[in-house]
Design a protein around this motif. Sequence first.
Motif, PDB file in Angstrom:
ATOM      1  N   ALA A 156     -17.302  -1.360 -52.048  1.00  0.00           N
ATOM      2  CA  ALA A 156     -18.708  -1.319 -51.617  1.00  0.00           C
ATOM      3  C   ALA A 156     -19.370  -2.683 -51.587  1.00  0.00           C
ATOM      4  CB  ALA A 156     -19.496  -0.395 -52.542  1.00  0.00           C
ATOM      5  N   GLN A 157     -18.791  -3.671 -52.254  1.00  0.00           N
ATOM      6  CA  GLN A 157     -19.472  -4.949 -52.400  1.00  0.00           C
ATOM      7  C   GLN A 157     -19.649  -5.660 -51.060  1.00  0.00           C
ATOM      8  OE1 GLN A 157     -17.648  -7.614 -55.213  1.00  0.00           O
ATOM      9  NE2 GLN A 157     -19.529  -8.772 -55.485  1.00  0.00           N
ATOM     10  N   LEU A 158     -20.881  -6.099 -50.801  1.00  0.00           N
ATOM     11  CA  LEU A 158     -21.252  -6.934 -49.657  1.00  0.00           C
ATOM     12  C   LEU A 158     -21.134  -6.244 -48.298  1.00  0.00           C
ATOM     13  CD1 LEU A 158     -19.647 -10.327 -50.774  1.00  0.00           C
ATOM     14  CD2 LEU A 158     -22.024  -9.571 -51.038  1.00  0.00           C
ATOM     15  N   ILE A 159     -21.021  -4.912 -48.281  1.00  0.00           N
ATOM     16  CA  ILE A 159     -21.031  -4.189 -47.011  1.00  0.00           C
ATOM     17  C   ILE A 159     -22.003  -3.023 -47.124  1.00  0.00           C
ATOM     18  CG2 ILE A 159     -18.670  -4.851 -46.389  1.00  0.00           C
ATOM     19  CD1 ILE A 159     -17.717  -2.127 -47.275  1.00  0.00           C
ATOM     20  N   SER A 160     -22.314  -2.388 -46.011  1.00  0.00           N
ATOM     21  CA  SER A 160     -23.254  -1.273 -46.025  1.00  0.00           C
ATOM     22  C   SER A 160     -22.667  -0.075 -46.756  1.00  0.00           C
ATOM     23  CB  SER A 160     -23.630  -0.878 -44.599  1.00  0.00           C
ATOM     24  OG  SER A 160     -22.528  -0.255 -43.955  1.00  0.00           O
ATOM     25  N   VAL A 161     -23.550   0.796 -47.226  1.00  0.00           N
ATOM     26  CA  VAL A 161     -23.109   1.999 -47.919  1.00  0.00           C
ATOM     27  C   VAL A 161     -22.218   2.854 -47.021  1.00  0.00           C
ATOM     28  CG1 VAL A 161     -23.880   4.149 -48.996  1.00  0.00           C
ATOM     29  CG2 VAL A 161     -25.101   2.009 -49.460  1.00  0.00           C
ATOM     30  N   SER A 162     -22.605   3.010 -45.754  1.00  0.00           N
ATOM     31  CA  SER A 162     -21.821   3.853 -44.831  1.00  0.00           C
ATOM     32  C   SER A 162     -20.447   3.247 -44.558  1.00  0.00           C
ATOM     33  CB  SER A 162     -22.579   4.049 -43.526  1.00  0.00           C
ATOM     34  OG  SER A 162     -22.868   2.803 -42.910  1.00  0.00           O
ATOM     35  N   ALA A 163     -20.388   1.920 -44.386  1.00  0.00           N
ATOM     36  CA  ALA A 163     -19.095   1.271 -44.155  1.00  0.00           C
ATOM     37  C   ALA A 163     -18.206   1.411 -45.379  1.00  0.00           C
ATOM     38  CB  ALA A 163     -19.294  -0.198 -43.810  1.00  0.00           C
ATOM     39  N   GLY A 164     -18.781   1.243 -46.564  1.00  0.00           N
ATOM     40  CA  GLY A 164     -18.009   1.391 -47.792  1.00  0.00           C
ATOM     41  C   GLY A 164     -17.447   2.787 -47.952  1.00  0.00           C
TER      42      GLY A 164
END
Length: 213
Positions: free
Chosen positions: A52-60
Amino acid sequence: MRPIETEADIQRELEGLLALDPRLEPVLAVAGAVPLRRRAADLRGLSDIVVAQLISVSAGAAITKRLEALVDPFTPEVLLSKSDEELRGVGLSRAKVNTLREIARHMEGGLELDALAARPALEAHERLCQIKGIGRWSADIFLLFCAGHPDVFPSGDVALQNAVADGFALSVRPKGRELDDIAAQWAPHRGTAARLWWSYYKARREGRETLPV
């Protein structure tokens, strides 16, 4: 201090927090419900944080879903059996692949994340940061959402920085030590303060998810 394990724990902590700092009452009014968001203190839980780090919640969430389909069962042995190409193929960066491998190697070497979660926060934090690729933010989030430590505030989280700046009408977004100093007044309820500010930030962003896991 009792770990945060249930919705009732959140309510108890909120009462203590508001008693310490009544300025947070209008913040709570905007935030609405403050979620628990507990997850297991295991390889899957820590891996979710890394992803999840440094990306959007949906992408994670999308990457995590593909990763869990690839690494099944989600154990250190199975993760380490996958090639870099397979792991990169689910959407992981090279750095995150390396971090997940380091976590798995430490676990094969005897690290028990569930036992670590029961240790004092400072001790657990220091041990997690011995894993190459795990920094303060990742360790803080693990302690909050996997271990349920009640007094951890991830001051490096940009959403929290923005939320506090907005909620307190600050002209400059507080970072690092400055935000640590602000959050110090919320001890020993800083974990719930972080959850409150994330919920506030989500509400201010018209419902878009902002919690890191």
